[in-house]
Design an enzyme around this catalytic site. Structure first.
Site, PDB file in Angstrom:
ATOM      1  N   GLU A  82       3.180  -3.191   0.787  1.00  0.00           N
ATOM      2  CA  GLU A  82       3.104  -4.360  -0.093  1.00  0.00           C
ATOM      3  C   GLU A  82       2.268  -4.097  -1.349  1.00  0.00           C
ATOM      4  OE1 GLU A  82      -0.500  -7.060   1.710  1.00  0.00           O
ATOM      5  OE2 GLU A  82       1.464  -7.266   2.611  1.00  0.00           O
ATOM      6  N   HIS A  83       1.490  -3.031  -1.366  1.00  0.00           N
ATOM      7  CA  HIS A  83       0.639  -2.754  -2.518  1.00  0.00           C
ATOM      8  C   HIS A  83       1.364  -2.012  -3.634  1.00  0.00           C
ATOM      9  CE1 HIS A  83      -2.791  -2.933   0.602  1.00  0.00           C
ATOM     10  NE2 HIS A  83      -2.566  -4.121   0.087  1.00  0.00           N
ATOM     11  N   HIS A  84       2.304  -1.119  -3.274  1.00  0.00           N
ATOM     12  CA  HIS A  84       2.990  -0.319  -4.285  1.00  0.00           C
ATOM     13  C   HIS A  84       4.508  -0.406  -4.195  1.00  0.00           C
ATOM     14  CE1 HIS A  84      -0.990   1.646  -3.700  1.00  0.00           C
ATOM     15  NE2 HIS A  84      -0.956   1.602  -5.021  1.00  0.00           N
ATOM     16  N   CYS A 129       2.872   6.072  -0.792  1.00  0.00           N
ATOM     17  CA  CYS A 129       1.901   5.720  -1.827  1.00  0.00           C
ATOM     18  C   CYS A 129       0.741   6.718  -1.851  1.00  0.00           C
ATOM     19  CB  CYS A 129       1.397   4.286  -1.665  1.00  0.00           C
ATOM     20  SG  CYS A 129       0.604   3.948  -0.090  1.00  0.00           S
ATOM     21  N   GLN A 173       0.233  -1.247   7.276  1.00  0.00           N
ATOM     22  CA  GLN A 173       0.336  -0.734   8.641  1.00  0.00           C
ATOM     23  C   GLN A 173      -0.566  -1.488   9.610  1.00  0.00           C
ATOM     24  OE1 GLN A 173       0.028   3.524   8.947  1.00  0.00           O
ATOM     25  NE2 GLN A 173      -0.550   3.427  11.100  1.00  0.00           N
ATOM     26  N   HIS A 202       2.540   7.521   4.460  1.00  0.00           N
ATOM     27  CA  HIS A 202       2.681   6.550   3.373  1.00  0.00           C
ATOM     28  C   HIS A 202       3.011   7.264   2.064  1.00  0.00           C
ATOM     29  CE1 HIS A 202       0.763   3.066   5.541  1.00  0.00           C
ATOM     30  NE2 HIS A 202       0.479   4.078   6.337  1.00  0.00           N
TER      31      HIS A 202
END
Length: 191
Positions: A83-85, A153, A123, A151
């Site tokens: 959800e961050h990247h 990211c 996660q 990940h």
């Protein structure tokens, strides 16, 4: 595959077309003409978890069970989006539980993982969500969930650490109070 909401997919495609323009591409060139629609369909599909009810999934296959030993399903692969990247992370989840007169159909455990993984996620929350839904819907003496993932990211941007993985755990019931039981689970899943 669920039926797609064409109005939503078309709106997402229009945004992708604009994103292509904003990064300096020509969305009308031959290789990109169909990309906004392809990307919109892909995004709709990989976020299908928003359109699923985890309680309904769990309750579809709960059966009587007289045993009380630990049940483990491991190596449930998943693919999710950070959800961050908005970049993929993926790995495997292992789920263990101690039945209290009931058991859940094994395929439902994999469906529950997909339900939560197919959302914008982190996660830590994915692990906790799977543990929580089983704790709430399945009569049990304890639930434990372990998740290991890579990940993108961290691999393709930022620190660019190709071999890094992240491991998260969540547990309830007897697993909270019995380190030996937690260790037995970890030994059995070899994580």
């Amino acid at each position: 595959m669920e039926n797609r909401d064409e109005k939503t997919v078309n709106a997402i495609a229009a945004h992708y077309r604009e994103i292509l323009r904003l990064i300096g591409e020509n969305p009308e060139r031959e290789g990109l003409k169909k990309t906004p629609m392809r990307a919109a369909k892909a995004l709709y599909d990989i976020t299908a978890g928003y359109r699923l009810d985890p309680t309904e999934i769990a309750n579809q296959a709960i059966f009587e069970h007289a045993g009380s030993r630990i049940v483990i399903v491991k190596d449930i692969e998943f693919y999710s989006m950070c959800e961050h990247h908005i970049l993929p992370f993926f790995g495997k989840i292992a789920i263990g539980y101690i039945p209290d007169g009931k058991m859940i159909g094994l395929s439902k455990l994999a469906r529950l993982v997909d339900c939560y993984a197919k959302r914008l996620q982190v996660q830590e929350r994915l692990t906790a969500d799977v543990c929580h839904i089983l704790t709430e819907t399945l009569p049990n003496h304890g639930v434990i969930v372990a998740c290991e993932a890579g990940h993108l990211c961290m691999k393709m941007r930022g620190v660019e650490k190709q071999d890094s993985t992240t491991v998260t755990f969540d547990y309830t019931g007897r697993f909270e109070h019995d380190a030996t039981l937690r260790q037995e689970f970890l030994n059995l899943i070899k994580m």
